[in-house]
Motif scaffolding. Structure first.
Motif, PDB file in Angstrom:
ATOM      1  N   LEU A 276     103.003  47.491  70.908  1.00 35.01           N
ATOM      2  CA  LEU A 276     104.108  47.898  71.775  1.00 35.01           C
ATOM      3  C   LEU A 276     103.957  47.339  73.182  1.00 35.01           C
ATOM      4  O   LEU A 276     104.604  47.813  74.109  1.00 35.01           O
ATOM      5  CB  LEU A 276     104.234  49.423  71.787  1.00 35.01           C
ATOM      6  N   THR A 277     103.122  46.329  73.363  1.00 36.00           N
ATOM      7  CA  THR A 277     103.047  45.686  74.676  1.00 36.00           C
ATOM      8  C   THR A 277     104.243  44.742  74.842  1.00 36.00           C
ATOM      9  O   THR A 277     105.016  44.522  73.917  1.00 36.00           O
ATOM     10  CB  THR A 277     101.749  44.864  74.834  1.00 36.00           C
ATOM     11  N   ALA A 278     104.332  44.170  76.037  1.00 30.54           N
ATOM     12  CA  ALA A 278     105.469  43.302  76.348  1.00 30.54           C
ATOM     13  C   ALA A 278     105.453  42.016  75.515  1.00 30.54           C
ATOM     14  O   ALA A 278     106.482  41.370  75.340  1.00 30.54           O
ATOM     15  CB  ALA A 278     105.459  42.951  77.832  1.00 30.54           C
ATOM     16  N   GLN A 283     104.487  37.331  68.313  1.00 33.59           N
ATOM     17  CA  GLN A 283     105.104  36.367  69.219  1.00 33.59           C
ATOM     18  C   GLN A 283     104.048  35.383  69.740  1.00 33.59           C
ATOM     19  O   GLN A 283     104.251  34.172  69.742  1.00 33.59           O
ATOM     20  CB  GLN A 283     105.727  37.150  70.378  1.00 33.59           C
ATOM     21  N   ARG A 284     102.925  35.943  70.140  1.00 39.50           N
ATOM     22  CA  ARG A 284     101.846  35.101  70.634  1.00 39.50           C
ATOM     23  C   ARG A 284     101.316  34.213  69.505  1.00 39.50           C
ATOM     24  O   ARG A 284     101.054  33.019  69.701  1.00 39.50           O
ATOM     25  CB  ARG A 284     100.726  35.993  71.190  1.00 39.50           C
ATOM     26  N   ASN A 309     113.956  44.504  57.687  1.00 41.10           N
ATOM     27  CA  ASN A 309     115.272  43.844  57.762  1.00 41.10           C
ATOM     28  C   ASN A 309     115.727  43.711  59.213  1.00 41.10           C
ATOM     29  O   ASN A 309     116.857  44.049  59.562  1.00 41.10           O
ATOM     30  CB  ASN A 309     116.328  44.629  56.964  1.00 41.10           C
ATOM     31  N   ASP A 310     114.821  43.240  60.043  1.00 40.84           N
ATOM     32  CA  ASP A 310     115.130  43.042  61.457  1.00 40.84           C
ATOM     33  C   ASP A 310     114.995  41.550  61.751  1.00 40.84           C
ATOM     34  O   ASP A 310     113.904  40.995  61.709  1.00 40.84           O
ATOM     35  CB  ASP A 310     114.154  43.843  62.315  1.00 40.84           C
ATOM     36  N   ARG A 312     115.006  40.061  64.337  1.00 39.63           N
ATOM     37  CA  ARG A 312     114.230  39.756  65.547  1.00 39.63           C
ATOM     38  C   ARG A 312     113.005  38.909  65.189  1.00 39.63           C
ATOM     39  O   ARG A 312     112.599  38.026  65.941  1.00 39.63           O
ATOM     40  CB  ARG A 312     113.773  41.066  66.202  1.00 39.63           C
ATOM     41  N   GLN A 319     116.029  33.985  72.176  1.00 39.63           N
ATOM     42  CA  GLN A 319     116.976  35.039  71.795  1.00 39.63           C
ATOM     43  C   GLN A 319     116.273  36.382  71.643  1.00 39.63           C
ATOM     44  O   GLN A 319     116.764  37.285  70.966  1.00 39.63           O
ATOM     45  CB  GLN A 319     117.681  34.665  70.481  1.00 39.63           C
ATOM     46  N   GLY A 320     115.106  36.488  72.243  1.00 39.73           N
ATOM     47  CA  GLY A 320     114.384  37.758  72.182  1.00 39.73           C
ATOM     48  C   GLY A 320     113.640  37.954  70.882  1.00 39.73           C
ATOM     49  O   GLY A 320     113.194  39.055  70.561  1.00 39.73           O
ATOM     50  N   TYR A 322     110.652  36.805  67.765  1.00 40.53           N
ATOM     51  CA  TYR A 322     109.218  36.522  67.741  1.00 40.53           C
ATOM     52  C   TYR A 322     108.937  35.084  67.314  1.00 40.53           C
ATOM     53  O   TYR A 322     107.796  34.632  67.376  1.00 40.53           O
ATOM     54  CB  TYR A 322     108.507  37.489  66.795  1.00 40.53           C
ATOM     55  N   GLY A 381     119.184  45.735  59.959  1.00 45.68           N
ATOM     56  CA  GLY A 381     120.149  45.278  60.951  1.00 45.68           C
ATOM     57  C   GLY A 381     120.795  43.987  60.475  1.00 45.68           C
ATOM     58  O   GLY A 381     120.393  43.438  59.461  1.00 45.68           O
TER      59      GLY A 381
END
Lengths: 567, 567
Positions: A276-278, A283-284, A309-310, A312, A319-320, A322, A381
């Protein structure tokens, strides 16, 4: 000999001239000693120096590849290296020094293949060949190429307890399984794959450690009790002292790329990677892996198993998202399977509508915010803008077979014609197809869940867990004992079956579909604009038009028992 | 009388003609009875009907506003309604039927104010006025307007145990605190604020229930053990049966907008709202709140307290964000405070560099991925593109004062000049300023942590918890007892202080700065291009140039003890 721009900065690192360096993250230790046993039997103990950051390190002269070692924390019991490159005697034994420069690679010109070209063949090393080893896979690569496969996906190989395991119980994440052939065996397999023009996908587990032989918790803060996973403690990606944990898993990913020339990593259940960090670990990871792919001049991808089913996950960072390259699409599988078998137990209760398969073709995700009875909440989503190449689809895989009470394959539940229909639906879909070993000729052997723990209580816990999981299974009779060797042996596939009869027919069909996919330009284009989907509900028939400037294909998938007229 | 397009679909709803409808989410119940006591003392029990979805509901004739009720689940003990609009006798007593149509509003033409115009005054109803009530605040609104305040932020008012509480122990989230004046009192205050041109921000707690008087767990699956919070069970936003939990909190937000005409919600610590589904609760909340704002023709915002330094929270949905309008910026506070006081205990160990305040002005977040010694991990992500209006800054707030061992305000630690410097730094910053009640004239009373639980064990637990929290506090002597009435009484501010001496001087300074901010166009523009920041490290002086086409301002903030020359 080969050098790369990257070096693993933990574990044992053989230096050209001066010996071997050791480095271990052990913030829980006051002192750390490396206990060495040379290949000639000479013993030695050397104290490592404490760095400021919680690492201990030191150089030991005269230590070379093949020598073995254990770490003694605060004069305690000797433990294997959490970053061991090889565990010749398994999870409880000494670690072995490996010099990655000693392997001779032949794939200098290999650059990987485009994501759109991936046709994935998932295999379990222990049960794919008679030998059950990395080397045992090599003679069968010609067959896979001939079938139309472009990427071999190897179920996890990080050292597990015992000799029989799916691989998800790995505890030495840098050490290829000893009885599969260890580091050199895996390198030979990857090298051979590349020689055959095959990409290699390695399944890696970054959501938990296996339940036996994991001593990493004595060294550092690898786990946390802030979150729960189905397998116990969650990994500490976002709590105090979590930077070295993040670094450990990032290093693992880069290690496979650099030292083993792996093309793509398949990330096991990323739902259980809590951060839950930024900047989420995934992503990293994606940033680092893609950066190193560029460094290596290779097409390198990340494919994740993800249940939420996200979209992201697979959206680019701008686009935000990962920036993961693709994800497994279970909804496609469940829609297809229930349509063929009518099953309604477990998570299949959410499926069974023809319209769901239509949606899987149109949209990717089947649940995009609707209520799921199985989950008892809204699920998923939207994903309308996500190109089809970001989804991996299948009619079978290790989980969808092996988690069934009797480990039975789709062939056991449906007719010959339905089996071919399932194959067509997957292979001509606007997604990346994945086959599970043996599927291509209708293998009749089951693929059971099997383990080989030495801890009796653990075996009992696994037995109980599996029995509960199977409580709602469709198959009659007792499920096999996960700990019995026969359960493992029964799960071997038998490639000789493919030569005749029904199996030869199925195989021929798979080959033809894959050839069609390969040769037809519009079947390798994945943007949503090039695809038109129409479902004929009454006729249970799915029509898919795919086109590019030079080619146009109409695919009709009829799930009705009767002859139907459409259009 | 007023009607809105929205109605609360849980709780007790007075119908125009037929009586009162009751509806409660109680999937754990087999049967549900509402036990009524009319205002005239007449008792009645009526069984509710079970809906398919886990709700029970029914209409009871003759029940009107002012009547009281309890729910009897499976013939058990009578419990208040989790969606009670009023708890006249506190958290353990009966709920009271409220008819929102009976209040006469006078703010028909109120449309709210632009986010950029917000100057926030945070107050605690119980200690702000002598009366300690909603009505007690009203006579002081003229003073706030005169000061230059544009928005009053009310610390949480959901019914808490006892009569003394900061508000974060609320358990009846729809019921304004009884001893503050209940529903009508809050409505009168909001109506009066709007008459004064003041927006109203209500602090709401969507991350846990208070520890006493919470019976909601007997009704439904409001909490989960999958995640941990500092206050016990996390709320169930993403597990089985979580849809009605999401709906409950969304309804709460909309309820404050529609029935209480609240302009903006301040969301307490959203770090502890765990939702790993494809559509995070906060994203849905932002969508719903903004949609209803449009319906109401009002400027309605969400401001969150958030510790992760992740700009995802305040990015628009198109960029993968959650669409929250603004967030508190603790890093700004910590940089400013440590620069003034030199404190190094607790989380202040991460601060104290002049360059950090410069970064807070340039960037918003101070930690954007650097290692934090206090957290023992990397912290935060970048936020360069986020406009300044998305950050709320302060030199003091209820937490930064009240969580100190002695509840001492900034005035107790710094000189008169430093206090003015702190005021200037906040009020002329390119962010939304927030003042804590009394700060504007240098109030000398502490703001302590206080509770009024009836559960003795709970009181002991609070005492122990606070003592541990204070272990590293700077102040000598025993901390006051959170449960003592005197601790609460000592925390009252004394507005008469502002009339003379040092206090009058401070107040005048605040007024002038706020007038300057209001009258100077470039001080109300927040995009990064209109702001130039330069830090003079050696002189400890911060230069900020702000400009628009019509105005240009140079602000110099000198943190040096000596006279300095810059530029």
């Amino acid at each position: 000999m080969e050098t790369t721009a990257w070096n693993l900065d933990i574990g044992a690192t053989v230096s050209g001239t001066t010996g071997t360096g050791f480095r271990v993250w052990a913030p829980k230790a006051q002192s750390m000693v490396v206990q060495l046993v040379s290949a000639r039997g000479k013993e030695e103990r050397v104290a490592l120096l404490q760095e400021q950051s919680g690492y201990f390190s030191g150089m030991v002269n005269g230590v070379a590849a093949g020598d073995r070692y254990l770490y003694l924390k605060d004069s305690g019991t000797g433990r294997p290296d959490p970053a061991s490159r090889f565990q010749p005697d398994g999870v409880h034994g000494a670690s072995q020094v490996v010099d990655p420069r000693l392997f001779t690679w032949h794939d200098k010109h290999w650059q990987g293949i485009r994501q759109e070209e991936y046709v994935i063949y998932e295999l379990h090393v222990g049960t794919f060949s008679r030998e059950g080893t990395f080397d045992g896979v090599i003679p069968l690569l010609d067959y896979l190429v001939n079938l139309g496969i472009t990427a071999v996906e190897i179920m996890p190989v990080a050292q597990c307890p015992g000799r029989r395991n799916w691989g998800y119980d790995g505890v030495y994440l840098f050490a290829p399984q000893n009885n599969y052939g260890g580091p050199d065996g895996l390198k030979r397999l990857v090298d051979a794959c590349h020689a055959h023009g095959l990409a290699v996908i390695l399944d890696v587990v970054y959501n938990h450690f296996g339940p036996e032989g994991n001593y990493s918790g004595e060294f550092g803060y690898y786990t946390t009790d802030r979150y729960r996973t189905p397998w116990g403690a969650a990994l500490n990606y976002d709590g105090p002292c979590s930077d070295p944990v993040n670094d450990f898993f990032i290093a693992n990913a880069l290690y496979w790329l650099h030292e083993y020339h792996i093309d793509t990593l398949r990330l096991d259940s990323v739902d259980w990677i809590f951060d839950l960090t930024a900047r989420h670990f995934l992503q990293r990871l994606a940033e680092e892996v893609h950066r190193h792919g560029q460094m290596l001049g290779k097409r390198i991808y990340l494919i994740a198993e993800y249940d939420a089913n996200d979209a992201r996950l697979v959206r680019p960072a701008e686009q935000g998202g990962y920036g993961i390259d693709a994800q497994w699409n279970d909804g496609f599988h469940h829609s297809l399977r229930t349509l063929l078998t009518g099953e309604t137990t477990g998570y299949y209760e959410d499926y069974g509508q023809f319209s769901q398969l239509v949606k899987a073709f149109e949209n990717g995700f089947v649940y995009t915010g609707e209520y799921s009875a199985f989950r008892r909440r809204r699920h998923g989503g939207p994903s309308p803008e996500v190109p089809g190449s970001r989804f991996v689809v299948f009619s079978q895989n290790h989980d969808q077979i092996g988690n069934r009470k009797c480990g039975d394959r789709l062939a056991a539940s449906v007719s010959h014609e339905q089996l071919l229909l399932a194959a067509g639906t997957v292979l001509l879909s606007p997604y990346i197809p994945l086959l599970f070993m043996g599927e291509e000729y209708g293998e009749t052997a089951p693929f059971h869940y099997f383990v080989d723990h030495s801890d009796k209580q653990l075996i009992e816990a696994v037995r109980r867990g599996k029995a509960e999981e199977h409580a709602s299974g469709a198959c009659t009779g007792d499920p096999p004992d996960p700990a019995a060797e026969s359960t493992f042996l029964d799960s071997h596939i038998n490639l000789t079956l493919k030569r005749e009869g029904r199996q030869a027919c199925i195989l021929k069909f798979y080959r033809r579909l894959l050839a069609l996919r390969r040769k037809t330009p519009c079947l390798q284009v994945f943007d949503r604009n090039s695809i038109e989907v129409k479902g004929f509900e009454r006729q249970k028939t799915l029509a898919v038009i795919r086109q590019t400037e030079t080619s146009r294909v109409l695919c009709l998938f009829c799930f009705s028992d009767a002859a139907e007229e459409v259009m």
